[in-house]
Design an enzyme around this catalytic site. Structure first.
Site, PDB file in Angstrom:
ATOM      1  N   SER A  80       0.982  -1.325  -0.099  1.00 47.61           N
ATOM      2  CA  SER A  80      -0.011  -0.074   0.168  1.00 47.61           C
ATOM      3  C   SER A  80       0.881   1.229   0.038  1.00 47.61           C
ATOM      4  O   SER A  80       0.253   2.296  -0.061  1.00 47.61           O
ATOM      5  CB  SER A  80      -0.987   0.003   1.049  1.00 47.61           C
ATOM      6  OG  SER A  80      -2.124  -0.761   1.019  1.00 47.61           O
ATOM      7  N   LYS A  83       0.075   3.776  -2.620  1.00 49.54           N
ATOM      8  CA  LYS A  83      -0.994   4.708  -2.559  1.00 49.54           C
ATOM      9  C   LYS A  83      -0.425   6.055  -2.542  1.00 49.54           C
ATOM     10  O   LYS A  83      -1.285   7.194  -2.900  1.00 49.54           O
ATOM     11  CB  LYS A  83      -1.840   4.418  -1.285  1.00 49.54           C
ATOM     12  CG  LYS A  83      -2.764   3.276  -1.728  1.00 49.54           C
ATOM     13  CD  LYS A  83      -3.458   2.884  -0.465  1.00 49.54           C
ATOM     14  CE  LYS A  83      -4.332   1.450  -0.517  1.00 49.54           C
ATOM     15  NZ  LYS A  83      -4.491   0.529   0.471  1.00 49.54           N
ATOM     16  N   SER A 136      -5.837   3.464   4.659  1.00 44.74           N
ATOM     17  CA  SER A 136      -5.174   2.862   3.611  1.00 44.74           C
ATOM     18  C   SER A 136      -6.372   1.926   2.918  1.00 44.74           C
ATOM     19  O   SER A 136      -6.375   0.961   2.575  1.00 44.74           O
ATOM     20  CB  SER A 136      -4.150   1.815   4.164  1.00 44.74           C
ATOM     21  OG  SER A 136      -3.680   1.363   3.117  1.00 44.74           O
TER      22      SER A 136
END
Length: 486
Positions: A80, A83, A136
């Site tokens: 993640s 992101k 997230s």
């Protein structure tokens, strides 16, 4: 092996709890690099280097200087942490923050870590970015990509998501992220998302530094928690509470983001930022063995930098002198400068600013000084500049201070001058040499213990050994377990 030894080993094995995970230990490797040179090449002891468990790691300052790295260019999954680039592309797109983002069925059903968005929800881009970065949210990632990607499509055969990912890779290339490839906006690398994707610690640092230059991004990732409002499919507003996956926020001094990441392929990873008022630091840890370890590794990297930023006092003289230039105040005696008009006379000199100091980074090496004295042939008055002291760390000039006379020293009279000239004509009455009194204590020592290493830095800073060290570790508090992809 004897029967007794075998029995002891078996008993020890049985005493271990079943299914206990293998313990991971922090280590220092000879191939770890400090300021571009390996620990082995620098001959550094382990106590002077950061001990981390991460497979790949890096810490960089806000000027882009990589202070420490481990496998910084080796490719790895980053989960993640992806992101960060999703947010960058969204913020750089020029789409207003109050624009509407719509959540599709695909976005709502992506799974793993979530911002609790439902199919048919609408929310502002700014709210979607908060849902992306704070908890997230994989759902927020796809919603942003699908909404903004519509305006990024280059042909009808391209989906909005594909167009957005293409923009992510284009931005990576623009930032010099040469070891990075994105295949989706959230970083999942399992099932339908098991595609080629990778990055590296150096590239994550470049991406993080760029993102933190955006005030909206920085504001979002610095929040421990937040609330966003979405409009559900039935037209009713719904407030959603968001909780950050970043456990350093509020528990470690100066922590201000940025992004956690975890998948089985990536391991526990974190891109962290810290600002204590003297510039941002970025710590990247990829492939730490546990959730706790990734935050401990990050603290270790930050603490190592702060502990090694030494305010180095320039005056370290074992002698003092009363300075007529300062009303008779006692000042450090830096040098006795030759007064060449005389055969046996020097002029006591100190620094223009006896309390001057310069910040140095200890692993760059010890400080040396060069005293360049003026040729004094006439009268000297207290306060006159009689030379300069230059200070170097390695081959770099880090500070300079003028030397000023602490006393008056008249030139010889006419007859005295003739006598000195005559004697020197016959090889007598040579001028007294300039004597350097100031010392340069070690900034860095290849000492046998961490306590000794910190003591050396304290001496260089001109403080007592028992004074508290700057950048003392701050413990991260306990936090709830993160989702499988966060």
């Amino acid at each position: 092996m004897s029967r007794r030894a075998l029995g002891f080993a078996l008993a020890l094995l049985l005493a271990l709890p079943l299914g206990a995970p293998a313990r991971a230990f922090a280590d220092v490797r000879g191939t770890d690099e400090i300021l571009g040179a390996s620990v082995e090449a620098r001959g550094l002891p382990a106590v002077a280097c950061p001990n981390v468990t991460a497979t790949f790691a890096l810490v960089m300052d806000d000027e882009g200087t990589v202070l420490f790295s481990r496998g910084a260019l080796e490719r790895s999954h980053i989960a993640s942490i992806t992101k960060i680039m999703t947010a960058i592309v969204a913020l750089d797109s020029g789409v207003p923050l109050d624009s509407t983002v719509t959540v599709s069925q695909e976005a709502a059903s992506v799974g793993e870590s979530s911002a609790s968005l439902w199919a048919g929800d609408t929310l502002t881009l700014e709210a979607a970015l908060a849902g992306l970065m704070i908890p997230s949210g994989n759902d927020a990632a796809i919603a942003i990509a699908e909404t903004l990607g519509e305006g990024m499509k280059t042909d009808d055969s391209q989906t909005a998501n594909e167009a957005f990912v293409a923009a992510m890779n284009a931005k990576a290339a623009e930032l010099g992220m040469t070891e990075t490839l994105f295949s989706n906006p959230h970083g999942l690398d399992i099932g339908a998302y098991d595609n080629e994707m990778y990055s590296c610690a150096r590239d994550v640092a470049l991406m993080s530094a760029y993102a933190m230059g955006n005030e909206t991004f920085r504001s979002i990732v610095s929040k421990e928690s937040a609330q966003i409002t979405v409009t559900r499919a039935d037209g009713k507003p719904q407030v959603i509470d968001l909780q950050s996956t970043d456990r350093l926020l509020g528990t470690y001094e100066g922590a201000c983001g940025i992004k956690t990441g975890y998948t089985e392929a990536a391991g526990n990873s974190f891109a962290g930022a810290c600002d204590r008022g003297d510039g941002l630091l970025y710590a990247i840890v990829l492939g730490s063995p546990s959730e706790d370890a990734r935050f401990q590794d990050t603290e270790t990297l930050f603490n190592w930098v702060y502990d090694n930023r030494v305010s180095y006092a320039l005056a370290h003289s074992p002698e003092t002198v009363a300075s007529a230039a300062d009303g008779g105040a006692e000042v450090p005696l830096i040098a006795r400068v030759s007064h060449s008009a005389w055969p046996d006379r020097t002029v006591a000199a100190t620094f223009t600013d006896p309390s001057a100091a310069v910040e140095v980074f200890a692993p760059e090496g010890n400080v040396s000084q060069e005293i360049v004295a003026e040729e004094l042939t006439g009268s000297v008055a207290a306060g006159d500049v009689v030379g300069v002291a230059n200070f170097y760390q390695g081959n770099e000039l880090v500070a300079s201070q003028d030397l000023i006379a602490c006393e008056d020293s008249p030139a010889p009279g006419f007859l005295e001058g003739i006598g000195i000239w005559w004697n020197r004509l016959w090889g007598n009455d040579a001028p007294a040499p300039t004597e350097v009194v100031n010392e340069t204590p070690l900034v860095y020592s290849k000492s046998s213990s961490r306590e000794d290493h910190q003591s050396v830095a304290a001496i260089a800073a001109g403080v007592s050994d028992d004074a508290p060290a700057d950048g003392a570790p701050s413990g991260a508090g306990a936090g709830a377990a993160d989702a499988a992809n966060e």
